[in-house]
Design a protein around this motif. Structure first.
Motif, PDB file in Angstrom:
ATOM      1  N   ILE A  20       0.796  -0.792  -0.036  1.00 37.71           N
ATOM      2  CA  ILE A  20      -0.141  -0.496   0.515  1.00 37.71           C
ATOM      3  C   ILE A  20       1.236   1.371  -0.317  1.00 37.71           C
ATOM      4  O   ILE A  20       1.201   1.854   1.351  1.00 37.71           O
ATOM      5  N   ASP A  21       0.961   1.233  -0.943  1.00 32.41           N
ATOM      6  CA  ASP A  21       2.838   2.770  -1.295  1.00 32.41           C
ATOM      7  C   ASP A  21       1.981   3.829  -0.706  1.00 32.41           C
ATOM      8  O   ASP A  21       0.485   4.609  -0.648  1.00 32.41           O
ATOM      9  N   GLY A  22       3.187   4.658   0.892  1.00 31.44           N
ATOM     10  CA  GLY A  22       3.243   5.918   0.692  1.00 31.44           C
ATOM     11  C   GLY A  22       2.287   6.075   1.862  1.00 31.44           C
ATOM     12  O   GLY A  22       1.517   6.816   2.482  1.00 31.44           O
ATOM     13  N   VAL A  23       1.180   4.718   2.226  1.00 29.36           N
ATOM     14  CA  VAL A  23      -0.181   4.806   3.380  1.00 29.36           C
ATOM     15  C   VAL A  23       1.188   4.552   5.114  1.00 29.36           C
ATOM     16  O   VAL A  23       1.095   3.899   5.743  1.00 29.36           O
ATOM     17  N   PRO A  24       0.516   5.526   5.641  1.00 30.33           N
ATOM     18  CA  PRO A  24       1.518   6.211   6.825  1.00 30.33           C
ATOM     19  C   PRO A  24      -0.080   5.046   7.805  1.00 30.33           C
ATOM     20  O   PRO A  24      -1.156   5.000   7.452  1.00 30.33           O
ATOM     21  N   ASP A 210      -0.656   6.357  -2.999  1.00 30.00           N
ATOM     22  CA  ASP A 210       0.874   7.352  -2.737  1.00 30.00           C
ATOM     23  C   ASP A 210      -0.132   8.447  -4.008  1.00 30.00           C
ATOM     24  O   ASP A 210      -0.034   9.791  -3.315  1.00 30.00           O
ATOM     25  N   ARG A 211      -0.923   8.235  -4.741  1.00 31.91           N
ATOM     26  CA  ARG A 211      -1.455   9.044  -5.701  1.00 31.91           C
ATOM     27  C   ARG A 211      -2.855   9.538  -4.719  1.00 31.91           C
ATOM     28  O   ARG A 211      -2.330  11.090  -5.022  1.00 31.91           O
ATOM     29  N   VAL A 212      -3.182   9.279  -4.514  1.00 35.42           N
ATOM     30  CA  VAL A 212      -4.202   9.795  -3.379  1.00 35.42           C
ATOM     31  C   VAL A 212      -3.856  11.043  -2.763  1.00 35.42           C
ATOM     32  O   VAL A 212      -4.302  11.749  -2.203  1.00 35.42           O
ATOM     33  N   ASN A 213      -2.435  10.867  -2.149  1.00 36.74           N
ATOM     34  CA  ASN A 213      -2.072  10.946  -0.369  1.00 36.74           C
ATOM     35  C   ASN A 213      -1.110  12.214  -1.159  1.00 36.74           C
ATOM     36  O   ASN A 213      -1.856  13.319  -0.145  1.00 36.74           O
TER      37      ASN A 213
END
Length: 449
Positions: A20-24, A210-213
């Protein structure tokens, strides 16, 4: 135990990895009511925040996550890297990753791997069971192997990536719709491969997160107009991870992880504009667009994200800093970076890392001399076209962070404590019971011995 597992008479444990790319981690752990499947995974298995790598950029992070070694071994430091002994730059692709990938270790052990949508894997490899490359791939027609798998993806309307340009619009409606559609197609492809039940390692990445973030994260953190749309998107991510978990046979351990964290973006910092302003960098003429346009008296330049290079004599083609002055000049630049403040009076740098403390290996010859790990809110940019202002804003309101990356493992015998991105590869190999030399990897298995 899956059907294929029974038919082949093998009893090796298996792993399904969902990226889940870029999910904190805090996003998921702070909202258990909105994300019940992640909450259940944490309660019944293991979960925690982990640290990313230096620098925390996807193009460097995924090669490190999938090999268990630092950029000095992978040879990939970011979205753009510098040719050795040249001012030419290139965009690293799969063939530029010099370390052994997880799925190569699996296939070398005589087992099967399916790999979907992992960044920096183009062109697809023929030695794995099936693969579709991820971020930076030109399209499904060239990114997927074997041919029948490519045709299957075509029939699904599979997309390599979301249309990020839509995120530049003030009205995010079309971008959000595109993100949902991309996520839907990705999940359908994942479930089809998982359902085939003919693999030992499934490795798939949702990059749409990641894009949504990048375009909505500040809305989430600071109650912006798109906060609910952001949370609804992540409710779907949670739903899909829950469906994947429910569909896995008993001999499969689910691992879910991100490559870095995320935070709100307040200022873009144009590092080369700052270097020019401070007298570190100059250009041969006013018509400059790339690294090769820097002048002979340049002492330092920057590449994204936050990588700084001394223009060193004997290393760079027109190096201006003598070898004997290297340590002093680097120390001077480091001190200035540590003191750099934003318009709000906050320090830009959380810390400035010297290359010897971050990179080691056969490919550290193109390593940056310094890397700035920024404080939350400061997104470090590069660019050689020039910028009137050091600090600015753009269409994005979210940025990567070194801290607060995510790791879930559906196994209570995994201990996620003081862990980082390098620990994921050895943990997966131990879960698979695939042998490896501990000294070959920078991380350590989190599976309790």
């Amino acid at each position: 135990m899956g059907l294929f597992d029974r038919l082949r008479g093998e009893d090796h444990p298996r792993v399904a990895f969902v990226g889940i790319d870029g999910v904190p981690f805090s996003l998921l752990s702070d909202n258990p009511d909105r994300f019940p499947n992640f909450a259940a995974l944490a309660e019944e298995g293991s979960a925690g925040a982990i640290e990313s790598i230096v620098p925390p950029e996807s193009s460097a992070c995924w090669p490190s996550l999938t090999t268990g070694v630092n950029p000095g071994e992978t040879g990939v430091y970011g979205f753009q890297d510098r040719e050795n002994g040249s001012y030419d730059t290139y965009v690293p692709m799969g063939r530029d990753v010099q370390a052994t990938r997880l799925w190569d270790r699996v296939t070398d052990a005589g087992r099967q791997a399916s790999v979907l949508n992992v960044p920096v894997t183009f062109p697809p490899q023929r030695n794995v069971q099936r693969m579709v490359s991820g971020f930076l791939s030109p399209g499904v027609d060239k990114a997927a192997l074997p041919d029948e798998f490519r045709d299957e993806l075509d029939d699904l309307g599979y997309r390599i990536d979301v249309n990020a340009k839509l995120g530049h619009d003030d009205d995010k409606t079309e971008f959000i719709e595109n993100a949902h559609e991309t996520l839907d197609r990705r999940h359908e492809a994942f479930q089809n491969v998982i359902g085939a039940d003919d693999w030992d390692l499934f490795f798939g990445v949702f990059m749409t997160t990641d894009r949504v973030n990048h375009f909505l994260f500040k809305d989430y953190e600071r109650d912006g107009e798109n906060k609910e749309a952001f949370l609804e998107f992540y409710e779907k991510v949670d739903e899909y991870v829950g469906e994947i978990r429910a569909s896995l046979p008993d001999d499969v351990t689910l691992v879910v992880a991100s490559d870095h964290g995320f935070t709100s973006l307040d200022y873009e910092v144009h590092c080369n504009a700052w270097l020019e302003e401070q007298g570190w960098l100059s250009y041969e003429d006013d018509d400059h667009e790339e690294l090769g346009d820097i002048a002979d008296d340049t002492r330092a330049y920057s590449l994204i994200p936050g990588r700084f290079y001394i223009n060193l004599e004997g290393r760079e083609p027109r190096g201006s800093v003598p070898q004997d002055d290297y340590e002093a000049v680097r120390a001077e630049l480091k001190a200035e970076l540590e003191e750099l403040e934003g318009p709000d009076g906050k320090k830009v740098a959380d810390r400035v890392v010297e290359k010897e403390d971050a990179f080691r290996g056969d490919h550290d010859d193109i390593a940056p001399d310094l890397v700035v790990v920024p404080n939350h809110g400061f997104d470090l940019k590069s660019g050689f076209k020039g910028s009137e202002e050091v600090f600015g804003t753009g269409p994005r309101n979210g940025m990567h962070s070194f801290d607060n990356a995510t790791l879930y493992v559906d196994d209570p015998d995994v201990e996620i404590k003081d862990a980082d991105l390098y620990d994921i590869a050895p943990t997966i190999l131990d879960l698979l019971e695939v042998d490896y030399a501990r000294t070959d990897l920078d991380g350590a298995s989190l599976l309790k011995q």
